[in-house]
Write an enzyme that holds these catalytic residues in place. Structure first.
Site, mmCIF file in Angstrom:
data_model
loop_
_atom_site.group_PDB
_atom_site.id
_atom_site.type_symbol
_atom_site.label_atom_id
_atom_site.label_comp_id
_atom_site.label_asym_id
_atom_site.label_seq_id
_atom_site.Cartn_x
_atom_site.Cartn_y
_atom_site.Cartn_z
ATOM 1 N N LYS A 43 -23.289 49.968 33.952
ATOM 2 C CA LYS A 43 -22.386 49.419 32.886
ATOM 3 C C LYS A 43 -23.040 49.782 31.622
ATOM 4 O O LYS A 43 -22.091 49.563 30.627
ATOM 5 C CB LYS A 43 -22.526 47.850 33.036
ATOM 6 C CG LYS A 43 -21.851 47.154 34.493
ATOM 7 C CD LYS A 43 -21.946 45.729 34.176
ATOM 8 C CE LYS A 43 -21.507 45.052 35.645
ATOM 9 N NZ LYS A 43 -21.772 43.670 35.479
ATOM 10 N N GLU A 99 -25.095 58.549 29.152
ATOM 11 C CA GLU A 99 -26.270 57.426 29.596
ATOM 12 C C GLU A 99 -26.479 56.726 28.248
ATOM 13 O O GLU A 99 -26.730 57.174 27.284
ATOM 14 C CB GLU A 99 -27.346 57.791 30.312
ATOM 15 C CG GLU A 99 -28.406 57.217 30.632
ATOM 16 C CD GLU A 99 -27.917 55.927 31.970
ATOM 17 O OE1 GLU A 99 -26.911 55.305 31.559
ATOM 18 O OE2 GLU A 99 -28.721 55.750 32.522
ATOM 19 N N ASP A 100 -26.869 55.342 28.448
ATOM 20 C CA ASP A 100 -27.270 54.476 27.406
ATOM 21 C C ASP A 100 -28.849 54.673 27.147
ATOM 22 O O ASP A 100 -29.047 54.845 26.050
ATOM 23 C CB ASP A 100 -27.016 53.061 27.728
ATOM 24 C CG ASP A 100 -27.530 52.469 28.951
ATOM 25 O OD1 ASP A 100 -28.234 53.329 29.811
ATOM 26 O OD2 ASP A 100 -27.754 51.394 29.496
ATOM 27 N N ASP A 103 -34.823 55.726 30.928
ATOM 28 C CA ASP A 103 -36.407 55.151 31.080
ATOM 29 C C ASP A 103 -37.399 56.009 32.036
ATOM 30 O O ASP A 103 -37.930 56.650 31.695
ATOM 31 C CB ASP A 103 -35.960 53.467 31.349
ATOM 32 C CG ASP A 103 -37.070 52.801 31.442
ATOM 33 O OD1 ASP A 103 -37.934 52.781 30.859
ATOM 34 O OD2 ASP A 103 -37.110 51.814 32.180
ATOM 35 N N PHE A 152 -38.504 46.321 26.068
ATOM 36 C CA PHE A 152 -37.501 46.107 26.820
ATOM 37 C C PHE A 152 -36.220 45.756 25.934
ATOM 38 O O PHE A 152 -36.414 44.870 25.122
ATOM 39 C CB PHE A 152 -37.277 45.058 28.061
ATOM 40 C CG PHE A 152 -36.419 45.123 28.774
ATOM 41 C CD1 PHE A 152 -36.220 45.915 29.996
ATOM 42 C CD2 PHE A 152 -35.061 44.279 28.597
ATOM 43 C CE1 PHE A 152 -35.000 46.183 30.665
ATOM 44 C CE2 PHE A 152 -34.202 44.579 29.544
ATOM 45 C CZ PHE A 152 -34.188 45.351 30.638
ATOM 46 N N ASP A 159 -28.208 45.391 28.733
ATOM 47 C CA ASP A 159 -28.403 43.758 29.326
ATOM 48 C C ASP A 159 -30.006 43.408 29.680
ATOM 49 O O ASP A 159 -30.831 44.163 30.199
ATOM 50 C CB ASP A 159 -27.496 43.649 30.372
ATOM 51 C CG ASP A 159 -27.981 43.936 31.603
ATOM 52 O OD1 ASP A 159 -28.537 45.260 31.874
ATOM 53 O OD2 ASP A 159 -28.109 43.316 32.699
ATOM 54 N N ARG A 165 -25.254 41.983 26.282
ATOM 55 C CA ARG A 165 -24.454 43.464 26.214
ATOM 56 C C ARG A 165 -23.691 43.587 24.912
ATOM 57 O O ARG A 165 -23.446 44.431 24.381
ATOM 58 C CB ARG A 165 -23.713 43.562 27.406
ATOM 59 C CG ARG A 165 -24.259 44.051 28.561
ATOM 60 C CD ARG A 165 -23.454 44.383 29.758
ATOM 61 N NE ARG A 165 -23.908 44.411 31.141
ATOM 62 C CZ ARG A 165 -24.716 45.287 31.714
ATOM 63 N NH1 ARG A 165 -25.109 46.270 30.973
ATOM 64 N NH2 ARG A 165 -25.088 45.300 32.934
HETATM 65 P P1 IMP Z 1 -34.079 54.657 34.801
HETATM 66 O O1 IMP Z 1 -33.560 54.879 35.971
HETATM 67 O O2 IMP Z 1 -35.395 53.870 34.908
HETATM 68 O O3 IMP Z 1 -34.102 55.901 33.743
HETATM 69 O O4 IMP Z 1 -33.136 53.597 34.124
HETATM 70 C C1 IMP Z 1 -31.970 53.653 33.548
HETATM 71 C C2 IMP Z 1 -31.384 52.237 33.527
HETATM 72 O O5 IMP Z 1 -31.852 51.164 33.457
HETATM 73 C C3 IMP Z 1 -30.041 52.502 32.210
HETATM 74 O O6 IMP Z 1 -29.054 52.764 32.512
HETATM 75 C C4 IMP Z 1 -30.236 51.093 31.913
HETATM 76 O O7 IMP Z 1 -29.373 50.515 32.622
HETATM 77 C C5 IMP Z 1 -31.682 50.389 32.555
HETATM 78 N N1 IMP Z 1 -32.691 50.360 31.507
HETATM 79 C C6 IMP Z 1 -33.717 50.990 31.187
HETATM 80 N N2 IMP Z 1 -34.289 50.420 30.244
HETATM 81 C C7 IMP Z 1 -33.766 49.449 29.879
HETATM 82 C C8 IMP Z 1 -34.085 48.719 28.612
HETATM 83 O O8 IMP Z 1 -34.926 48.678 27.961
HETATM 84 N N3 IMP Z 1 -33.183 47.494 28.538
HETATM 85 C C9 IMP Z 1 -31.937 47.517 29.304
HETATM 86 N N4 IMP Z 1 -31.711 48.076 30.229
HETATM 87 C C10 IMP Z 1 -32.764 49.291 30.535
#
Ligand code: IMP
Length: 176
Positions: A43, A99-100, A103, A152, A159, A165
């Protein structure tokens, strides 16, 4: 949420707006006249997508996919699965994944691989936020907004357990 529990601002709404402006200009250079498919990851990307497409003054299509990587809380499960699939044809299209935050990289690595098998003409990735210190798989991001520290973050679509959000700024969640 009251004013006392409001988390500390890391990136203000003004700074976000300037970053989205810059990203839109970069994307425009590559995608103008291509009628691209912009694919947001739900989301978290909904707010970024809404602001970004308002700055792209050419025909485009918007779609969202939903993947799960995070359960409740702040730690990644490491498992990926497409929850809500694609309805548009990707083959031969000029696709931009929106993508937001990247990570660990597991989410976008999975999605980019999934999409590339569908043989798009062009496939690029735009991420508003990049948290490279937590990367578990290599990811190449074509348009990067802001590199962030290993904290975080919440707000502007991000969120923690479905909360925060709606904050206009990107904030650091206390105690993380
Ligand atoms: P990844 O697969 O670990 O790269 O994570 C990507 C997804 O994890 C993002 O689309 C976010 O929804 C969530 N995410 C990663 N880091 C954060 C954070 O610091 N705050 C909130 N959501 C996060």
């Amino acid at each position: 949420m009251n004013s006392e529990s409001r988390p500390e601002v890391l990136i203000s709404s003004n700074e976000i707006a300037a970053t989205v402006d810059r990203l839109a200009a970069e994307i425009r250079r590559d995608y103008l006249g291509k009628d691209p498919l912009l694919l947001g990851i739900l989301k978290g990307s909904f707010m970024f997508m809404a602001d970004l497409i308002r700055l792209l003054d050419f025909p485009l299509e918007v779609e969202f996919v939903r993947l799960s990587s995070y359960g409740r809380g702040t730690e990644s499960s490491g498992k990926m699965n497409v929850v809500q699939g694609l309805r548009s044809t990707v083959k031969g299209r000029d696709v931009l994944v929106v993508e937001d935050i990247v990570d660990t990289g597991l989410t976008v690595a999975y999605l980019m691989e999934y999409l590339s098998k569908k043989r798009p003409a062009l496939l690029k990735l735009c991420a508003l936020l990049d948290k490279p210190s937590r990367r578990r798989v290599p990811v190449s991001i074509d348009y990067i907004g802001i590199t962030v520290p290993d904290k975080f973050l919440v707000g502007y679509g991000l969120d923690c357990d479905e909360k925060y959000r709606n904050l206009p700024d990107v904030c650091i969640l206390e105690g993380e």
